[in-house]
Enzyme design. Sequence first.
Site: not given
Length: 310
Positions: A150, A247, A277
Amino acid sequence: MELERVDPAVRAATAKLPVPDVTRPLMRRLIRFATRLLPTPALPGVTRQQVRFASGRVQVYRPVDGAPRGGLLWVHGGGFVIGSWRQDHRHCAETARDLGIVVVSAEYRLAPEHPFPAALDDVHAAWGWLQANAATLGIPADRMAVGGESAGGGLAAGLVQRLHDEGGPQPVAQWLYAPMLDDRTAADRSLDEVNHWVWNNTLNRFGWSAYLGQAPGQASVRPYAVPGRRDDVTGLPDTWIGVGDIDLFHDEDARYAACLTDAGVPVTLDVVPGGPHGFENWAKESEPARALHHRARTWLGARLAGHSAS
């Protein structure tokens, strides 16, 4: 976004997963405090040591058996505004054990209290520490990679670009889980309506604004702050990017993969159908998460063994 688009194997966990409003200062403080309380149980076959040095702190995971086959600098996620090494403790420990490598998990300062380049400087210092201590750790100098998830994936990508431009020791691979690469996604207000699971575009816009110190999508950004906006990616190392097709970061990750490919960089883009995600972290026991980690570690192991994807 309709829950039916989520893979059935992680659908129940997704529906129950709280999505705190990190735009609120009190909520960020509570999350940061709670993260410091996450358990970090020992994993057989791996040791962990916390190391403080002049400009930072890292967690060092070492396999018990045999000489290390390589090293990995890992960067945790959290939208630039929350997160800790603790949330990836198991991932780092299992990667060190399964691949027989040393994993160094970096801590970094968080925005908005510490905007760019604070976090990038911190992970850069962690890379410097890893380089300086490679011989002591028994890591071959030409067998080191950089990875993250991320926002940590975005920091890892920015670090790789900075290291390329600086010269000196280079990572042989970058290993990116659903990386947060491009602030222009946050500037696209039409994505607000989709309300992606776990990390939506409203949160994304706050994260980028906090990190950059300006609204996302501006005409210019400082070098290495937004990896997805770099024009010339020639010469970057072999790259693995894993991301779910639902995502928020899917499109920007796919664009970066295409940009790297066009520049002659060997790239593996692993797109997981129905993957929200960060599912590989918070739904790590699910079949899709286990399968993704297996493919990712197989890829990384090959790169650290000296086998290029090309």
